[in-house]
Design a protein around this motif. Structure first.
Motif, PDB file in Angstrom:
ATOM      1  N   ASP A   1      21.309  75.275  66.990  1.00  0.00           N
ATOM      2  CA  ASP A   1      20.573  74.129  67.505  1.00  0.00           C
ATOM      3  C   ASP A   1      19.828  73.415  66.378  1.00  0.00           C
ATOM      4  O   ASP A   1      19.263  74.056  65.481  1.00  0.00           O
ATOM      5  CB  ASP A   1      19.575  74.576  68.572  1.00  0.00           C
ATOM      6  CG  ASP A   1      20.269  74.938  69.882  1.00  0.00           C
ATOM      7  OD1 ASP A   1      21.505  74.879  69.933  1.00  0.00           O
ATOM      8  OD2 ASP A   1      19.562  75.271  70.852  1.00  0.00           O
TER       9      ASP A   1
ATOM     10  N   SER B   1      30.523  70.648  73.401  1.00  0.00           N
ATOM     11  CA  SER B   1      31.367  71.354  72.446  1.00  0.00           C
ATOM     12  C   SER B   1      32.772  71.407  73.047  1.00  0.00           C
ATOM     13  O   SER B   1      32.950  71.956  74.144  1.00  0.00           O
ATOM     14  CB  SER B   1      30.847  72.767  72.185  1.00  0.00           C
ATOM     15  OG  SER B   1      31.618  73.398  71.187  1.00  0.00           O
TER      16      SER B   1
ATOM     17  N   ASN C   1      21.234  70.754  79.553  1.00  0.00           N
ATOM     18  CA  ASN C   1      21.203  72.192  79.806  1.00  0.00           C
ATOM     19  C   ASN C   1      20.369  72.495  81.044  1.00  0.00           C
ATOM     20  O   ASN C   1      19.275  71.942  81.204  1.00  0.00           O
ATOM     21  CB  ASN C   1      20.614  72.924  78.599  1.00  0.00           C
ATOM     22  CG  ASN C   1      21.447  72.733  77.346  1.00  0.00           C
ATOM     23  OD1 ASN C   1      22.614  73.091  77.306  1.00  0.00           O
ATOM     24  ND2 ASN C   1      20.833  72.162  76.314  1.00  0.00           N
TER      25      ASN C   1
ATOM     26  N   ALA D   1      19.529  67.239  76.863  1.00  0.00           N
ATOM     27  CA  ALA D   1      20.926  67.460  76.493  1.00  0.00           C
ATOM     28  C   ALA D   1      21.791  67.837  77.692  1.00  0.00           C
ATOM     29  O   ALA D   1      23.010  67.909  77.585  1.00  0.00           O
ATOM     30  CB  ALA D   1      21.027  68.553  75.428  1.00  0.00           C
TER      31      ALA D   1
ATOM     32  N   THR E   1      22.695  66.578  72.281  1.00  0.00           N
ATOM     33  CA  THR E   1      23.896  66.877  73.060  1.00  0.00           C
ATOM     34  C   THR E   1      24.130  68.375  73.114  1.00  0.00           C
ATOM     35  O   THR E   1      23.782  69.103  72.177  1.00  0.00           O
ATOM     36  CB  THR E   1      25.131  66.173  72.456  1.00  0.00           C
ATOM     37  OG1 THR E   1      26.285  66.446  73.268  1.00  0.00           O
ATOM     38  CG2 THR E   1      25.409  66.656  71.041  1.00  0.00           C
ATOM     39  N   ASN E   2      24.733  68.818  74.217  1.00  0.00           N
ATOM     40  CA  ASN E   2      25.170  70.213  74.329  1.00  0.00           C
ATOM     41  C   ASN E   2      26.690  70.287  74.392  1.00  0.00           C
ATOM     42  O   ASN E   2      27.253  71.322  74.747  1.00  0.00           O
ATOM     43  CB  ASN E   2      24.553  70.881  75.565  1.00  0.00           C
ATOM     44  CG  ASN E   2      25.011  70.237  76.870  1.00  0.00           C
ATOM     45  OD1 ASN E   2      25.708  69.223  76.873  1.00  0.00           O
ATOM     46  ND2 ASN E   2      24.622  70.821  77.991  1.00  0.00           N
TER      47      ASN E   2
ATOM     48  N   ILE F   1      21.965  69.000  68.026  1.00  0.00           N
ATOM     49  CA  ILE F   1      22.689  69.961  68.865  1.00  0.00           C
ATOM     50  C   ILE F   1      21.666  70.789  69.639  1.00  0.00           C
ATOM     51  O   ILE F   1      20.705  71.308  69.067  1.00  0.00           O
ATOM     52  CB  ILE F   1      23.569  70.882  68.013  1.00  0.00           C
ATOM     53  CG1 ILE F   1      24.553  70.060  67.163  1.00  0.00           C
ATOM     54  CG2 ILE F   1      24.309  71.876  68.891  1.00  0.00           C
ATOM     55  CD1 ILE F   1      25.496  69.218  67.972  1.00  0.00           C
ATOM     56  N   ASP F   2      21.881  70.904  70.959  1.00  0.00           N
ATOM     57  CA  ASP F   2      20.963  71.688  71.800  1.00  0.00           C
ATOM     58  C   ASP F   2      21.782  72.409  72.856  1.00  0.00           C
ATOM     59  O   ASP F   2      22.250  71.795  73.821  1.00  0.00           O
ATOM     60  CB  ASP F   2      19.932  70.759  72.452  1.00  0.00           C
ATOM     61  CG  ASP F   2      18.959  71.515  73.364  1.00  0.00           C
ATOM     62  OD1 ASP F   2      19.020  72.757  73.392  1.00  0.00           O
ATOM     63  OD2 ASP F   2      18.146  70.855  74.039  1.00  0.00           O
ATOM     64  N   HIS F   3      21.967  73.698  72.660  1.00  0.00           N
ATOM     65  CA  HIS F   3      22.692  74.525  73.633  1.00  0.00           C
ATOM     66  C   HIS F   3      21.752  75.462  74.395  1.00  0.00           C
ATOM     67  O   HIS F   3      22.223  76.312  75.152  1.00  0.00           O
ATOM     68  CB  HIS F   3      23.755  75.365  72.927  1.00  0.00           C
ATOM     69  CG  HIS F   3      24.845  74.568  72.286  1.00  0.00           C
ATOM     70  ND1 HIS F   3      25.679  73.718  72.985  1.00  0.00           N
ATOM     71  CD2 HIS F   3      25.251  74.480  70.988  1.00  0.00           C
ATOM     72  CE1 HIS F   3      26.534  73.161  72.171  1.00  0.00           C
ATOM     73  NE2 HIS F   3      26.300  73.598  70.944  1.00  0.00           N
ATOM     74  N   THR F   4      20.448  75.315  74.207  1.00  0.00           N
ATOM     75  CA  THR F   4      19.482  76.237  74.806  1.00  0.00           C
ATOM     76  C   THR F   4      18.855  75.627  76.052  1.00  0.00           C
ATOM     77  O   THR F   4      18.217  74.568  75.975  1.00  0.00           O
ATOM     78  CB  THR F   4      18.380  76.600  73.802  1.00  0.00           C
ATOM     79  OG1 THR F   4      18.976  77.134  72.617  1.00  0.00           O
ATOM     80  CG2 THR F   4      17.417  77.618  74.389  1.00  0.00           C
TER      81      THR F   4
END
Length: 262
Positions: free
Chosen positions: A112, A67, A219, A217, A64-65, A138-141
């Motif tokens: 991440d 937040s 992104n 995720a 998931t990204n 967690i994957d925000h990239t």
């Protein structure tokens, strides 16, 4: 019969036994009542008992990204004055305490990778046992595509555009290719690797293809535009304008022909 019972109870030995057994029965009943009172007190967090929570769940999909993250807590036992949520950390000494009960969301600050939340509750009687959540990634990239090029000649007479790409950084699960359109909202997402060819559909004229990548995720990569290539599928037409139609000509009477076409 009654006289016999009365006579028996007047006996000092019998009277002593009755008192002893009666007191024991009353004591047993009192113990049961106190046990029930204690259980009721614990369920209310009274009698010096710290609070407790039965479970903690991160409800977002993994990876998931998102937040903040959405969280769901189980049954809370006892009164709660403060709570603490730790990220990939189980040491209550590291807690930053917040007033109130457990929230329905948490703004994670973890980098991440896998994330587990650990919850503690506190009241005047102490700190609860630790409760751990499920693990989510967690994957925000976002993935990154270096370049995209149409390798057809310019102009080209085929609607099938051959493509070559620069390096891809990161992973992606699907892609989108728009024709003369840079809006990601107009994307039709296709799962799998970016293709070696794409068929344009918008008729003749200059074509620029815009490529997007998206990971599991959600992104999104930055849009990558190809070079511009003109599609021209119009067949040229040759027209003889001189001599006019129906004119008979021979090698001796013709010195030139006028030809036009496009």
């Amino acid at each position: 019969m009654l006289n016999s019972i009365r006579a028996s109870t007047e006996n000092p030995l019998v009277r002593a036994l009755v008192l002893i057994f009666g007191a024991a029965s009353f004591s047993s009943c009192g113990t049961q009542i106190n046990t029930l009172k204690d259980a009721a007190g614990i369920s209310r967090g009274a009698l010096g008992v710290p609070p407790a929570v039965t479970s903690l769940t991160i409800t977002d999909s993994s990876p998931t990204n998102h937040s903040p993250l959405s969280i769901s807590s189980g049954i809370v036992v006892g009164s709660v004055e403060q709570y603490c949520l730790l990220e990939n950390d189980t040491d209550s000494d590291h807690c930053i305490w917040h007033s109130g009960s457990l929230p329905s969301s948490s703004s994670d600050s973890a980098s991440d990778g896998p994330l587990v939340l650990s919850a503690y509750l506190k009241n005047d009687f102490g700190i609860s046992e630790r409760v751990d959540s499920n693990s989510v990634v967690i994957d925000h990239t976002a993935p990154d595509l270096a370049s995209a090029s149409v390798t057809n000649s310019d102009p080209t007479n085929t609607a099938v555009f051959s493509l070559s790409y620069g390096a891809v950084t990161g992973t992606y699960s699907d892609y989108c290719i728009n024709e003369n359109d840079t809006a990601v909202a107009d994307c039709t997402w296709v799962g799998g690797p970016i293709p070696a060819a794409y068929t344009v559909t918008g008729g003749n004229g200059p074509k620029i293809l815009t490529v997007f990548l998206r990971d599991a995720a959600g992104n999104l990569s930055s849009p990558i535009d190809s070079n511009s290539v003109v599609l021209d599928t119009t067949v040229p037409i040759v027209t003889i304008v001189n001599p006019s139609a129906g004119t008979t000509m021979g090698s001796s009477s013709a010195s030139s022909f006028s030809v036009s076409g496009a």
